[in-house]
Design a protein around this motif. Structure first.
Motif, short mmCIF file in Angstrom:
data_model
loop_
_atom_site.label_atom_id
_atom_site.label_comp_id
_atom_site.label_asym_id
_atom_site.label_seq_id
_atom_site.Cartn_x
_atom_site.Cartn_y
_atom_site.Cartn_z
N ASP A 109 0.85 -1.19 0.00
CA ASP A 109 0.00 0.00 0.00
C ASP A 109 0.90 1.25 0.00
O ASP A 109 1.98 1.24 0.61
CB ASP A 109 -0.86 0.07 1.27
N ALA A 132 -9.07 0.07 -8.10
CA ALA A 132 -8.93 -0.16 -6.65
C ALA A 132 -7.45 -0.43 -6.32
O ALA A 132 -6.93 0.05 -5.31
CB ALA A 132 -9.80 -1.33 -6.21
N GLU A 133 -6.79 -1.17 -7.19
CA GLU A 133 -5.36 -1.45 -6.98
C GLU A 133 -4.50 -0.19 -7.19
O GLU A 133 -3.55 0.04 -6.44
CB GLU A 133 -4.91 -2.57 -7.93
N TYR A 135 -5.44 2.80 -6.66
CA TYR A 135 -5.70 3.61 -5.47
C TYR A 135 -4.88 3.09 -4.27
O TYR A 135 -4.26 3.86 -3.55
CB TYR A 135 -7.20 3.54 -5.17
N ARG A 136 -4.89 1.80 -4.12
CA ARG A 136 -4.21 1.18 -2.96
C ARG A 136 -2.71 1.47 -2.96
O ARG A 136 -2.13 1.79 -1.92
CB ARG A 136 -4.44 -0.36 -2.99
N VAL A 137 -2.06 1.37 -4.14
CA VAL A 137 -0.60 1.52 -4.16
C VAL A 137 -0.15 2.99 -4.18
O VAL A 137 1.04 3.27 -4.05
CB VAL A 137 0.06 0.75 -5.34
N LYS A 256 -5.72 10.82 -5.33
CA LYS A 256 -6.15 10.08 -4.14
C LYS A 256 -6.21 11.09 -2.99
O LYS A 256 -5.22 11.81 -2.76
CB LYS A 256 -5.14 8.97 -3.82
#
Ligand SMILES: C[S@@+](CC[C@H](N)C(=O)[O-])C[C@H]1O[C@@H](n2cnc3c(N)ncnc32)[C@H](O)[C@@H]1O
Length: 260
Positions: A109, A132-133, A135-137, A256
């Motif tokens: 993350d 979603a990925e 955003y996560r990283v 983000k």
């Protein structure tokens, strides 16, 4: 070599670089990278390029100030050729091209300041899982900046089906409005979407003219009569779907939010 993710064969890679420049598998060259990344301050930033291809764009990201670029791609041949290119360029300490599996990104993350992509996410079927990925990283406050190909509303018409057949590549296109919704659904804010169909439509006609003119001899030498004829027809079919507005290239940006 055959691999489930290896749709771009040698011939296609040769042709695309003939048209778009060494190290580029999408239109626009360095100027397109500057346009997409231009609004961001990349100074000292860590960038992830998803679908990096041969890494030509990653070299431009460094010139824009990025401290380090991680490029990922799912095609073994492309990742290998990209790694070789970067090694030869002497930039291997600042550009790291990795072969990955499609799906969840192999990063912790909040690993990156910027996630970049150029005409690659069109191959990804599950846009919600993808964003979603992304955003996560990203770190809080991190930026998404991408070029990608969209479609017109409604089902594909016969011209799009023919273009896909000529390309021999699997596309998963959505409308620009739906694309924005996928990005929004992942939690991003400050979403900007720009349709650049008109501009690329004109460029694609010029590309077709170059293929018939200055590039014709090189194409014949590299891919023979059958290959040359195939790609001329492929490009003609590209101009048709652009002229009809059924294929719609675009640029997108988002942020983000900061935690809070
Ligand atoms: C049109 S090329 C663009 C490459 C590069 N961005 C450029 O502009 O030169 C699309 C690239 O996306 C890669 N690709 C396809 N699906 C992918 C995925 N799920 N994750 C990462 N890369 C992917 C392909 O292997 C190919 O290298």
């Amino acid at each position: 070599m055959t691999d489930a993710h290896e749709e771009y064969d040698d011939r296609m890679l040769t042709l695309l670089q003939m048209i778009w420049g060494e190290g580029y598998l999408s239109p626009g060259g360095p100027q397109a990278v500057r346009e997409i990344a231009g609004g961001l301050d990349l100074t000292g930033k860590r960038v992830l390029d998803i679908g990096c291809g041969l890494g030509g764009l990653d070299q431009v990201l460094l010139t824009l100030g990025a401290a380090h670029v991680t490029g990922i791609d799912v095609a073994p041949l492309i990742a290998k050729l990209g790694q070789d290119r970067i090694r030869r360029s002497g930039l291997a300490n600042r550009i790291d091209i990795q072969l990955v599996e499609p799906g969840p990104l192999p990063f912790a993350d909040a690993s990156f300041d910027v996630v970049f992509g150029k005409d690659a996410w069109l191959h990804i079927p599950d846009k919600d899982a993808h964003f979603a990925e992304v955003y996560r990283v990203l770190k809080p406050g991190g930026r998404l900046a991408a070029g990608d190909w969209m479609k017109a509303p409604g089902p594909y018409g016969p011209d799009m089906a023919y273009f896909f057949k000529m390309e021999g590549l699997t596309y998963h296109l959505v409308t620009l409005a739906a694309y924005g919704q996928h990005i929004h659904g992942a939690g991003f804010t400050d979403i900007r979407l720009t349709d650049i169909t008109e501009r690329y439509r004109a460029d694609a006609h010029e590309e077709l003219a170059r293929m018939k003119g200055e590039l014709a001899e090189m194409m014949l030498a590299e891919m023979g009569e059958e290959g040359s004829a195939h790609f001329l027809e492929d490009w003609r079919s590209l101009t048709v779907v652009l002229d009809k507005g059924e294929l719609r290239p675009a640029q997108v940006w988002a942020r983000k939010p900061l935690a809070g």
